[in-house]
Design a protein around this motif. Sequence first.
Motif, PDB file in Angstrom:
ATOM      1  N   LEU A   1       0.820  -1.215   0.000  1.00  0.00           N
ATOM      2  CA  LEU A   1       0.000   0.000   0.000  1.00  0.00           C
ATOM      3  C   LEU A   1       0.854   1.265   0.000  1.00  0.00           C
ATOM      4  O   LEU A   1       0.442   2.289  -0.546  1.00  0.00           O
ATOM      5  N   GLN A   2       2.029   1.204   0.613  1.00  0.00           N
ATOM      6  CA  GLN A   2       2.919   2.369   0.582  1.00  0.00           C
ATOM      7  C   GLN A   2       3.409   2.655  -0.828  1.00  0.00           C
ATOM      8  O   GLN A   2       3.656   3.800  -1.183  1.00  0.00           O
TER       9      GLN A   2
ATOM     10  N   ASN B   1      -1.457   2.797  -3.038  1.00  0.00           N
ATOM     11  CA  ASN B   1      -2.637   2.506  -2.216  1.00  0.00           C
ATOM     12  C   ASN B   1      -3.921   2.410  -3.040  1.00  0.00           C
ATOM     13  O   ASN B   1      -4.996   2.275  -2.475  1.00  0.00           O
TER      14      ASN B   1
ATOM     15  N   ILE C   1      -2.705   2.512   9.482  1.00  0.00           N
ATOM     16  CA  ILE C   1      -2.748   3.339   8.279  1.00  0.00           C
ATOM     17  C   ILE C   1      -3.427   4.632   8.705  1.00  0.00           C
ATOM     18  O   ILE C   1      -4.617   4.655   9.020  1.00  0.00           O
TER      19      ILE C   1
ATOM     20  N   ASP D   1      -4.904   7.956   3.564  1.00  0.00           N
ATOM     21  CA  ASP D   1      -4.691   7.616   2.167  1.00  0.00           C
ATOM     22  C   ASP D   1      -4.638   8.943   1.423  1.00  0.00           C
ATOM     23  O   ASP D   1      -5.579   9.726   1.487  1.00  0.00           O
TER      24      ASP D   1
END
Length: 153
Positions: free
Chosen positions: A14-15, A18, A49, A52
């Motif tokens: 996701l880094q 995302n 997290i 986003d």
Amino acid sequence: MTLDAIDLKILRALQENNRQSSEVLGEMVGLSPTACQRRMKRLREDKVIEADLSIVSPKAIGRELTTLVHVTLERERADIIDRFKASIRATPEIMTGYYVTGDADFVLVVTARDMEDFEQFTRRFFYGNPDIRGFKTMVVIDRVKAGFALPIG
């Protein structure tokens, strides 16, 4: 919260991106799309997290000047520090703010359209604040790397 190996794989993926679908992410980490979605939901709910977001090109929106500003407060008192932290959070030109040890009390990453815009910002934000003893500015010549990706073991 304890993170297992699959959580760490999800976070690494996701880094990098995302916006990957849960199907693609599931294949990458060895889970079904539904199981992957449940884990991502838990990671967000537990604030592993934090956000986003997208990294926007400063040039594309006309904010080409970036500065690093070291700020020294007049006194180190909890109420002054808390008030300054709140002003950082409320100021859109400040991209990032750190409360630090060393010669300065805070280090800020500030964006502006140009030097004239930055000067107006300094007059408004720094000179208008009696809690600030002084500040030192470094102008960024080139943004070599931008992001918030953490090394995940």
